[in-house]
Design an enzyme around this catalytic site. Structure first.
Site, short mmCIF file in Angstrom:
data_model
loop_
_atom_site.label_atom_id
_atom_site.label_comp_id
_atom_site.label_asym_id
_atom_site.label_seq_id
_atom_site.Cartn_x
_atom_site.Cartn_y
_atom_site.Cartn_z
CE LYS A 137 -4.13 2.01 2.14
NZ LYS A 137 -3.79 3.43 2.03
CG ASP A 139 1.40 7.20 2.67
OD1 ASP A 139 0.24 7.55 2.28
OD2 ASP A 139 1.95 7.74 4.00
CE LYS A 199 -4.46 2.76 5.99
NZ LYS A 199 -4.89 3.90 6.75
CB CYS A 247 -13.66 36.04 22.49
SG CYS A 247 -14.77 34.75 23.08
S1 IVH Z 1 -6.22 -0.43 -4.46
C1 IVH Z 1 -11.28 0.81 -4.39
N1 IVH Z 1 -3.99 -0.93 -4.30
O1 IVH Z 1 -4.85 3.31 -0.72
C2 IVH Z 1 -9.94 1.29 -4.30
N2 IVH Z 1 -4.73 1.26 -3.42
O2 IVH Z 1 -6.76 3.18 1.18
C3 IVH Z 1 -8.88 0.30 -4.02
N3 IVH Z 1 -3.15 2.73 -2.30
O3 IVH Z 1 -7.21 5.32 -2.39
C4 IVH Z 1 -7.42 0.89 -4.36
N4 IVH Z 1 -1.45 1.40 -2.68
O4 IVH Z 1 -4.60 5.67 -2.94
C5 IVH Z 1 -5.01 -0.22 -4.04
N5 IVH Z 1 -1.72 -1.30 -4.17
C6 IVH Z 1 -2.91 -0.58 -3.91
C7 IVH Z 1 -2.68 0.84 -3.38
C8 IVH Z 1 -3.68 1.51 -3.11
C9 IVH Z 1 -1.82 2.53 -2.27
C10 IVH Z 1 -3.99 3.92 -1.83
C11 IVH Z 1 -5.10 4.49 -2.77
C12 IVH Z 1 -6.45 4.34 -2.18
C13 IVH Z 1 -5.98 4.31 -0.78
C14 IVH Z 1 -7.14 3.36 -0.11
#
Ligand code: IVH
Length: 701
Positions: A120, A122, A328, A426
């Protein structure tokens, strides 16, 4: 130079150079495997640029020389997404993952379940749209930010500068994948740690405050109006979704990632097909171990069901797919010192103490403030000024003070913090209502309340007025141009032109001077007014949130809007009417009634109405098919709890009561039904099982 003078040889040379440069861009920016030196690349690029300059008829927007469009954009247009860009539900522990996995298996109901584990990243998500180019190729037509998920901002000129995004994709590649020329790629824009460090070095040299973290820097960069600046910032896009006509590519997630790589996109190589929670956890552990060495920020792992048929069966909740989840990472922590505590006044007059910290770098972000929530929290921590504290940053950006650290290296602070008895803004009295933890400023006209209300009103989740942030609001107040949120709608271009900002400049002799300049230029004024105009159509739910009624957040506002359909119906609603809405109990109902009994608030609604702000919503159609029917539930139903069954009966217009009489229309009996069933049979009241009830409800739709 005319077309006829361009010889076939020159045309061929230009095409060959473009091909060659595209290949080397891909090797360098996507695969991290350059084959030629930077100098060699520059030399070939220069040759191409020279030829294109000499033969304008050969110029093409898809040329690698054309990544940086000449003129800066004049602000970003908005565009609707081909399919909403949703977010993900989160899990914070292996147990939560196991729960999710169990649900997935249940709902998949026999369809195959395997997951693709991805990092994921950032950053911020973007949608890249490709369309038909000559010769059967595809070309990048639009790059959109996520925006509010429905509509994004058209940042195409900036996306084009990102070298890991192909501007064109050859027909042969599309053919191999059986892909049409029109498709959409979604992915994450990130700024690498190296690019982030370089940016902050530059900013510091220029006397500017450094960016807080790579994600903010990437977001800011993508919204910069000067594409040549964007080009120097070295953003990256990692692709993870492929859509055709607004639908996900049918081959599943694993194959999608392979296809994206084949199309020339950067795809994160850290990914794995996993089946069990143990395998998920192993991937997560690996990711966490690599986290510091990746060269870009990640904040967790995303797990996606691979097969599309299974994804479709699982479907979506309002804001996220059921077939994916974000795991997370646990919070990262650091120890730092509390210099002092300031007290902020919120939109409801609530006083919030905030720890002002010695800046500390935690999880990719410099943290210099952390909320202390309320006086009790400070008491519980036993916090004194000058204490050392442990600060944690969880999945989200908001840092938390977890405890006071006290040992040989970290001596105790001396001064106790005394909570103010007067509003810091205030100087009015502050009071703590019976049974509440928060102190509030009693002054209805406290300037802080107005400031915070204005800021809240403009927020993305509320009226979504872009550009209506701190600087603008502060100036509107200073120039007495806004006394309530309704005044936003009567602002004139001339008034907005009066807003100012302080600009610090270094003079030649090294000394600094501060000057006042216009805060908004003519284009920005126009853009802000257009945003304000657009917000009039945000709809009842958002207006309700914007009014700042206590306890009425996003979800409650939506439910109220659906139920009442107009602000007038809501203002006239009795406590009983209000409590009929799901999730609205006596406390919220009372807060809404109290809000609308105040003359000032009614006047505010009228001002908004007069300004043309729409305050209606589509009313939910209530089914009335079961109207007049009463139900008695007894025993345990196989698939529904009693509350659920009752809720569904009520939603269909029926009534659920406690005891059986001759007037009862139906008794719904599950296993271990008791005397109520006997009574129904004695009185000749028809008895239904769960299926019978469902059939009735189905018919009532
Ligand atoms: S899939 C339906 N894959 O995480 C939306 N998101 O918390 C699914 N993100 O808005 C998104 N890496 O900006 C997906 N490998 C990944 C990701 C990813 C980062 C972000 C993305 C999303 C947010 C969701």
């Amino acid at each position: 130079m005319s077309e006829t003078r361009t010889t076939a040889a020159i045309r061929d040379r230009v095409e060959a150079l473009r091909e060659d440069l595209r290949r080397h861009e891909h090797l360098y920016y996507v695969l991290d495997a350059p084959e030629i030196s930077d100098a060699e690349y520059d030399a070939r690029m220069n040759e191409l640029k020279k030829l294109e300059a000499a033969h304008p008829e050969l110029q093409s927007a898809d040329s690698p020389s054309q990544r940086v469009g000449g003129k800066p954009a004049e602000g970003f247009k908005k565009a609707l997404h081909s399919r909403p860009m949703l977010s993900l539900d989160n899990a914070y522990s292996p147990e939560e993952l196991a729960d999710w996995d169990r649900r997935v298996h249940e709902l998949a109901d026999g369809l195959p379940v395997a997951y693709v584990a991805e990092l994921k990243m950032d950053g911020l998500s973007v949608a890249l749209r490709y369309g038909a180019a000559s010769g059967g190729a595809a070309r990048l037509e639009m790059g959109l930010t996520r925006g509010d998920g429905q509509t994004g901002e058209d940042v195409t000129t900036n996306i084009r500068t990102i070298r890991s995004v192909p501007l064109t994709i050859p027909a042969a590649v599309l053919k191999k994948l059986d892909l049409p020329q029109g498709f959409e790629v979604r992915g994450e824009v990130v700024m690498s740690a190296a690019a982030f460090a370089r940016l902050n070095e530059e900013r510091e040299q220029q006397g500017l405050t450094p960016a807080v973290n790579p994600r903010n820097a990437a977001a800011g960069t993508l919204r910069t109006l000067e594409p040549s600046i964007v080009a120097t910032r070295r953003l990256d896009v990692y692709a993870y979704f492929l859509l055709v006509e607004g639908e996900y590519w049918p081959q599943g997630q694993q194959a999608t990632l392979d296809a994206l790589a084949a199309l020339g996109f950067r795809v994160n190589p850290q990914r794995r097909l996993v089946k069990t929670v143990e395998e998920m956890s192993a991937f997560i552990d690996d990711a966490e171990a690599k986290r510091e060495t990746l060269g870009y920020e990640i904040d967790g792992v995303v797990l996606k069901v691979d097969a599309q048929a299974t994804q479709q069966r699982l479907g979506y909740t309002g804001r996220a797919p059921r077939w994916a989840i974000a795991y997370k990472f646990t919070a990262r922590a650091g120890i730092t010192r509390v210099h002092h505590i300031t007290v902020q006044v919120g939109r409801t007059g609530k006083l919030t103490p905030v720890a002002e910290l010695e800046p500390i770098f935690i999880g990719g972000t410099t943290v210099s403030r952390a909320t202390l929530h309320n006086a009790d929290f400070i008491e519980r921590l036993g916090l004194r000024l000058g204490d050392w504290v442990k600060v944690e940053r969880g999945g989200d950006v908001i840092p938390k003070v977890v405890e006071v650290v006290h040992d040989a290296e970290h001596p105790r602070g001396k001064l106790r913090f005394v909570f103010p008895v007067q509003c810091p803004e205030c100087a009015s009295e502050v009071v703590r209502a019976e049974g509440e933890v928060d102190f509030r400023c009693v002054n209805a006209d406290c300037p802080a309340k107005l400031r915070e209300s204005l800021l809240h009103f403009g927020r993305r989740e509320v009226m979504n007025i872009e550009g209506f942030g701190d600087a603008v609001v502060q100036q509107l107040l200073e120039k007495s141009l806004a006394k309530s949120v309704a005044d936003i709608y009567t602002l004139s271009p001339e008034q907005l032109a009066l807003l100012q900002k302080e600009v610090r400049r270094k003079k030649k002799d090294g000394s600094e001077e501060t000057k006042l300049e216009r805060l908004l230029g003519p284009i920005e004024v126009e853009r802000l007014l257009a945003e304000i105009e657009r917000s009039k159509k945000a709809g009842l739910a958002r207006v309700l949130m914007g009014l700042g009624i206590r306890f009425v957040g996003e979800r409650t506002a939506e439910l109220l809007a659906e139920e009442f359909g107009s602000i007038d119906a809501l203002m006239d609603a009795s406590a009983e009417d209000l409590e009929r809405v799901e999730e609205v109990g006596p406390r919220i109902a009372e807060a809404i009634r109290e809000f609308f009994t105040q003359e000032k608030n009614r006047a505010l609604v009228e001002h908004l109405r007069a300004a043309g702000v729409e305050m209606t919503a589509e009313k939910k159609q209530r089914s009335t098919q079961l109207a007049g029917l009463t139900f008695v539930l007894t025993g345990t139903l196989p698939n529904m709890t009693r509350d659920e069954a009752e809720a569904r009966i009520v939603a269909a217009g029926g009534k659920a009561v406690g005891s059986v009489s001759k007037k009862t229309s139906y008794v719904v009996a599950g296993s271990e039904a008791g005397s109520k069933l006997d009574k129904a049979q004695a009185l000749g009241v028809p008895v239904l099982d769960e299926e019978g009830l469902l059939n009735l409800l189905e018919g009532a739709k």
